[in-house]
Scaffold this active site. Structure first.
Site, PDB file in Angstrom:
ATOM      1  N   MET D  12       0.844  -1.197   0.000  1.00 50.69           N
ATOM      2  CA  MET D  12       0.000   0.000   0.000  1.00 50.69           C
ATOM      3  C   MET D  12       0.877   1.245   0.000  1.00 50.69           C
ATOM      4  O   MET D  12       0.569   2.221  -0.685  1.00 50.69           O
ATOM      5  CB  MET D  12      -0.961   0.004   1.200  1.00 50.69           C
ATOM      6  CG  MET D  12      -2.315  -0.643   0.938  1.00 50.69           C
ATOM      7  SD  MET D  12      -3.266   0.043  -0.466  1.00 50.69           S
ATOM      8  CE  MET D  12      -3.886   1.589   0.257  1.00 50.69           C
ATOM      9  N   GLU D  36      14.002   5.663   9.040  1.00 52.79           N
ATOM     10  CA  GLU D  36      13.230   6.893   8.861  1.00 52.79           C
ATOM     11  C   GLU D  36      14.044   7.840   7.983  1.00 52.79           C
ATOM     12  O   GLU D  36      15.271   7.862   8.063  1.00 52.79           O
ATOM     13  CB  GLU D  36      13.035   7.527  10.244  1.00 52.79           C
ATOM     14  CG  GLU D  36      11.995   8.615  10.311  1.00 52.79           C
ATOM     15  CD  GLU D  36      11.795   9.083  11.759  1.00 52.79           C
ATOM     16  OE1 GLU D  36      12.639   8.745  12.619  1.00 52.79           O
ATOM     17  OE2 GLU D  36      10.802   9.778  12.020  1.00 52.79           O
ATOM     18  N   HIS D 128     -12.793 -13.370  -4.876  1.00 50.36           N
ATOM     19  CA  HIS D 128     -11.419 -12.876  -4.717  1.00 50.36           C
ATOM     20  C   HIS D 128     -10.463 -13.892  -5.334  1.00 50.36           C
ATOM     21  O   HIS D 128     -10.840 -15.026  -5.608  1.00 50.36           O
ATOM     22  CB  HIS D 128     -11.072 -12.682  -3.238  1.00 50.36           C
ATOM     23  CG  HIS D 128     -11.643 -11.428  -2.649  1.00 50.36           C
ATOM     24  ND1 HIS D 128     -12.921 -11.373  -2.120  1.00 50.36           N
ATOM     25  CD2 HIS D 128     -11.125 -10.167  -2.516  1.00 50.36           C
ATOM     26  CE1 HIS D 128     -13.151 -10.134  -1.676  1.00 50.36           C
ATOM     27  NE2 HIS D 128     -12.092  -9.384  -1.899  1.00 50.36           N
ATOM     28  N   HIS D 129      -9.222 -13.465  -5.508  1.00 48.16           N
ATOM     29  CA  HIS D 129      -8.167 -14.305  -6.084  1.00 48.16           C
ATOM     30  C   HIS D 129      -7.966 -15.591  -5.276  1.00 48.16           C
ATOM     31  O   HIS D 129      -8.330 -15.670  -4.111  1.00 48.16           O
ATOM     32  CB  HIS D 129      -6.864 -13.514  -6.151  1.00 48.16           C
ATOM     33  CG  HIS D 129      -6.481 -12.925  -4.829  1.00 48.16           C
ATOM     34  ND1 HIS D 129      -5.797 -13.632  -3.875  1.00 48.16           N
ATOM     35  CD2 HIS D 129      -6.724 -11.707  -4.288  1.00 48.16           C
ATOM     36  CE1 HIS D 129      -5.621 -12.870  -2.816  1.00 48.16           C
ATOM     37  NE2 HIS D 129      -6.180 -11.684  -3.040  1.00 48.16           N
ATOM     38  N   LYS D 132      -6.641 -15.831  -1.501  1.00 47.50           N
ATOM     39  CA  LYS D 132      -7.340 -15.297  -0.328  1.00 47.50           C
ATOM     40  C   LYS D 132      -7.965 -16.445   0.446  1.00 47.50           C
ATOM     41  O   LYS D 132      -8.830 -17.158  -0.059  1.00 47.50           O
ATOM     42  CB  LYS D 132      -8.429 -14.303  -0.738  1.00 47.50           C
ATOM     43  CG  LYS D 132      -9.108 -13.640   0.472  1.00 47.50           C
ATOM     44  CD  LYS D 132     -10.049 -12.520   0.043  1.00 47.50           C
ATOM     45  CE  LYS D 132     -10.700 -11.836   1.224  1.00 47.50           C
ATOM     46  NZ  LYS D 132      -9.748 -11.066   2.045  1.00 47.50           N
TER      47      LYS D 132
END
Lengths: 215, 215, 215, 215
Positions: D12, D36, D128-129, D132
């Site tokens: 994400m 960071e 779903h794929h 999953k």
């Protein structure tokens, strides 16, 4: 395999390079609007560019005398005549759709044809992403050509990021049979391009469709 | 064509008469719980009654020596032995499902089987009206039997007045192929009965399935 | 309720009579190509005939001064002007689609409008039986009017005995949302006509849509 | 906009950077397991990391006093208490699902609830794929929670590379209404994150859900 891509910077060009590279093949030639780059002579050239660039593609193949795998959309009768002339010198594999599923779908349509007569209604629909300009898609036209109808309505939706969905409906007054194919991603097509390019190395000069390669 | 119906007052019997009458055929014989009525000798008899009435049907066909089209459900091995004995004398066309579309769908599944290996995902779904109690439908089970999988998930929806929808999905990581059939009404089945009855007039004695007639 | 039907012998006319009769209402007036038949003065007249007969319908309502429920398709701006003139004298309830589901669908489209901007792609599709001549359907046009777009593509399939299916797709480059309605039978529409006719008895003169009646 | 990402190297995180960069925004801060990196002070920070990193996220926001958009899964009551404390100082936008379409779908289900009574049939399906494992999906469960039924059947298909499709059917004996959502890709979610981050710049301190931002 040493290969080249015409339409290198396009989406299909990039996806082809990704899969071919995973499969261990070597990109030695590339061409697009930005120019041409040749490291070595390719054994096969893949063209997923635009109809506008077709004349250039023909020149490149004539000059290099290497196999051509071509999936460019929008080719017309004159372009096909050119491809068949090229096919006297080198192997040419052409398809508007290199997916295995679309190939199965074609076989299924041929099968349905044996059962449905002129009294059945038939409709073809396709959905592609918003950036696809040609309507109907080359694949929809190809599917329509399998069906013996003088008039055949085609419906083209342009929605979001749809990779490519094709549907054929056959209906009598009692029932409706629907055959639908959807590509999840470019992988549905690039895998067929890879199979074709690998096959091209062993082929004699001639004009082939993707169906010829798969069967 | 002059035809008769055994199970005349049932839903299928009524629907058969409606379609046959539209097609210009003439009902000359009818039989059900209320009794028997014969105007003329029929050329073919359609039986969509109950297993309990099967022995009576056999007697009628033996006596009249006319073709039989039979869609009665629940026939067992003994009943089939009887049908095959009858088939030495007259044409007998038997099926548990006279829908043309479902029969085409079966053929298509057999075709897809030639292309998809164990790496493809397969799912079967069906939707029927809220009053249908058995899950999955007999047709879904029949379609599943055509597919070579140890485990095959089936999804049964019960919605409103849906007459009968069946869907089979085949998916690789690149694409998905969906075959779907929906019956609009009982006509999905009566049309197949009509085709069978018309075909029966030209057939030699013998045992035929609806699939034989379609091919 | 004493009611009349214009377009009595049509499919909708017949289905309306069936449902109204089940509901205990009394057919006292009927009119179609074969002529006119009046037993008593009706309290409300239902018109599901053809645009060609619209002028006649207007005359009948003017003469009888009774409420009108009208679902005739293909009415144009001039026809609506006529209806609004009639509505100064009697209650007029007009809709291109009397189904509750289509009414919900309209509400949902209004809701989606609050979220999707001009960057979303929108497509409208409809499927009806092979005998429906007008394309797109009046309902598809009505749904399209709810959407704020200068251009809106509509796709009309004509397949078998489909009673009426409408679909609206909204897509961004990330996702697609589909709203779909399918009528199983004429019952989807006749029930709304019944609700409207019963409501008409208590209405003042004026122009109403089916949505007004439901809300 | 100058923004930061916590969970930068996750799927994400990467997808967010791609979309934000296309939209002309500037990544000035990033943080993940590898460490960071800060070029400038961000105006808003996006967190799509893990529950385990949540305490760190709180510290970062407290220290920088900038808006937070957080989609991390698995947050519990204590974490929400922390978020609400943070929300006294800065704008905090939290959601488990940043897809615009799924949020619209939820609103539509609430709307349909106003019209359909207990006599309507309702079914929920999701695809779903193949990888999953959980059935039904968390989103299907969330959609089901919006519907007032004691029993609600859910159908889960696992097919190929399907990114995520959810469907809800509502049927009476006359008609069926279907609401369907399909995500084309991760962009279905990152677009909602982008909208939220852009909105955050104009918000007062406070706790917001993605639904608040959309409305």
């Amino acid at each position: 395999m040493k290969y080249g891509i015409i339409g290198y910077s396009g989406r299909m060009g990039q996806a082809i390079e990704e899969l071919f590279s995973e499969a261990g093949h070597q990109l030695v030639y590339q061409k697009d609007e930005a120019g041409e780059k040749e490291l070595e002579k390719p054994e096969v050239i893949i063209d997923f560019s635009l109809k506008e660039a077709f004349a250039e593609t023909v020149k490149v193949i004539e000059q290099k005398q290497v196999a051509l795998v071509i999936g460019t959309t929008g080719l017309d009768q004159d372009d096909f005549a050119e491809l068949k002339r090229l096919a006297e010198e080198v192997p040419v594999i052409q398809s508007f759709n290199f997916s295995i599923g679309i190939n199965i779908l074609s076989e299924l349509i041929n099968k349905v044809n044996q059962y449905v007569d002129q009294d059945w209604d038939i409709e073809i629909s396709e959905t592609h992403h918003r950036f696809k300009k040609d309507k109907p898609s080359g694949t929809a036209i190809m599917l329509g050509d399998l069906i013996d109808r003088d008039e055949l309505e085609m419906h083209s939706k342009r929605l979001g990021s749809e990779f490519g969905e094709h549907e054929v409906d056959f209906a009598s007054t009692g029932e409706v049979l629907t055959l639908k194919h959807r590509a999840y991603s470019r992988e549905a097509f690039t895998r067929g391009v890879l199979i074709s390019a690998e096959a091209a190395l062993d082929l004699d000069a001639g004009f082939y469709t993707f169906k010829d390669i798969l069967n």
